[in-house]
Enzyme design. Structure first.
Site, mmCIF file in Angstrom:
data_model
loop_
_atom_site.group_PDB
_atom_site.id
_atom_site.type_symbol
_atom_site.label_atom_id
_atom_site.label_comp_id
_atom_site.label_asym_id
_atom_site.label_seq_id
_atom_site.Cartn_x
_atom_site.Cartn_y
_atom_site.Cartn_z
ATOM 1 N N GLU A 102 4.269 -10.698 0.504
ATOM 2 C CA GLU A 102 2.848 -10.371 0.411
ATOM 3 C C GLU A 102 2.471 -10.171 -1.051
ATOM 4 O O GLU A 102 2.647 -9.075 -1.599
ATOM 5 C CB GLU A 102 2.560 -9.080 1.184
ATOM 6 N N SER B 59 -4.531 -12.053 3.228
ATOM 7 C CA SER B 59 -5.744 -12.785 3.605
ATOM 8 C C SER B 59 -5.476 -13.981 4.530
ATOM 9 O O SER B 59 -6.126 -15.018 4.413
ATOM 10 C CB SER B 59 -6.513 -13.211 2.354
ATOM 11 N N GLY C 285 -6.050 -8.206 1.285
ATOM 12 C CA GLY C 285 -7.394 -7.650 1.492
ATOM 13 C C GLY C 285 -8.410 -8.131 0.474
ATOM 14 O O GLY C 285 -9.510 -7.585 0.366
ATOM 15 N N GLU D 101 0.835 -1.205 0.000
ATOM 16 C CA GLU D 101 0.000 0.000 0.000
ATOM 17 C C GLU D 101 0.871 1.257 0.000
ATOM 18 O O GLU D 101 0.519 2.272 -0.607
ATOM 19 C CB GLU D 101 -0.973 -0.034 1.192
HETATM 20 P P1 PGA Z 1 -4.864 -8.744 4.777
HETATM 21 O O1 PGA Z 1 -3.618 -7.702 4.758
HETATM 22 O O2 PGA Z 1 -4.496 -9.804 5.806
HETATM 23 O O3 PGA Z 1 -6.033 -7.933 5.171
HETATM 24 O O4 PGA Z 1 -4.939 -9.318 3.409
HETATM 25 C C1 PGA Z 1 -2.281 -8.129 4.880
HETATM 26 C C2 PGA Z 1 -1.358 -6.961 4.850
HETATM 27 O O5 PGA Z 1 -1.630 -5.995 4.122
HETATM 28 O O6 PGA Z 1 -0.323 -6.940 5.545
#
Ligand code: PGA
Length: 252
Positions: free
Chosen positions: A166, A212, A172, A96
């Protein structure tokens, strides 16, 4: 032997009061966690979290850090300042940050160095997008992110550096990488670290999976040889669910 880490990233969620309530619940649910447990609240809840966690095994940290030590950087907070506020780690280069806030590999590299200088653990996030995976470029992309971000690191820093894989398409979205897909990339990350820093550093480095993760899939992920923990977003917001993740109690 790598001691597993379950880390929670609260992103833009929870006030200081909500953070305190979370820790009170979590301490009751998991008084003696087996893995190391890290939680990254928003900056404004860091001190409340630090105080709420002080008599527990939970470690608090930051979701980001400034690339500079001090200077004219409005809105930023340095690694030394974070440490003073109670942070023992900082998440660096989360997708992000890279995609929404335009952080480059170069900036991520400087942030890793700042954490090491301030003696806080950098949790360095790497991961490919869906289109990069479709184009079969995922391993190349992740190796490049590692090489660029770890340019300022040395072998001896590996008692502190943590890597989080990730895949952007799994964050998400409810789509988790299968344990096999995750394991394949974790093994690739360890080989890349070995090429850069040697066998011992690569073997001692904790590599977390993120995207997730929830109580229903953590155990299977943790059974994989190169998965040493998880970086959890959404499922880390609820103390009962996060407690179940910490107590996955399988494998390692
Ligand atoms: P999430 O996010 O578990 O909601 O997919 C993981 C992260 O962004 O570290």
């Amino acid at each position: 032997m790598r001691k597993p880490i379950i880390a929670g990233n609260w992103k833009l969620h929870k006030t200081g009061a909500e953070a305190e309530a979370f820790f009170e619940k979590l301490k009751k649910l998991v008084p003696e966690p087996k893995p190391r447990v890290f939680i990254a609240p928003p900056l404004t809840a860091l001190s409340n979290s630090y105080r709420a966690a002080h008599d527990s095994h939970f470690v608090v940290g930051a979701q980001n850090v400034c690339h500079a030590e001090s200077g004219a950087f409005t809105g930023e907070v340095s690694a030394v300042m974070l440490k003073e506020a109670g942070a023992q780690f900082a998440i660096i280069g989360h997708s992000e940050r890279r995609h929404i806030f335009g952080e480059s590999d170069e900036l991520v590299q400087m942030k890793v160095v700042r954490c090491l200088q301030a003696s806080i653990f950098p949790i360095l996030c790497v991961g490919e997008t869906e289109s990069q995976r479709t184009a079969n470029k995922e391993k190349e992309v992740v190796a490049k992110q590692l090489r660029e971000a770890l340019r300022g690191a040395s072998k001896d820093d590996f008692n502190r550096i943590v890597i989080a894989y990730e895949p952007v398409w799994a964050i998400g979205t409810g789509k988790t990488a299968t344990p096999e897909i995750a394991q394949e990339m974790h093994a690739h990350i360890r080989i890349t670290l070995e090429e850069m820093f040697g066998f011992e550093s690569a073997e001692s480095c904790c590599i977390l999976y993120g995207g997730s993760v929830k109580s229903s899939n953590i155990a299977e992920l943790m059974r994989q040889a190169d998965i040493d923990g998880a970086l959890v977003g959404g499922a880390a917001l609820d103390a009962a669910e996060f407690a179940k993740i910490i107590q996955y109690n399988e494998g390692k």
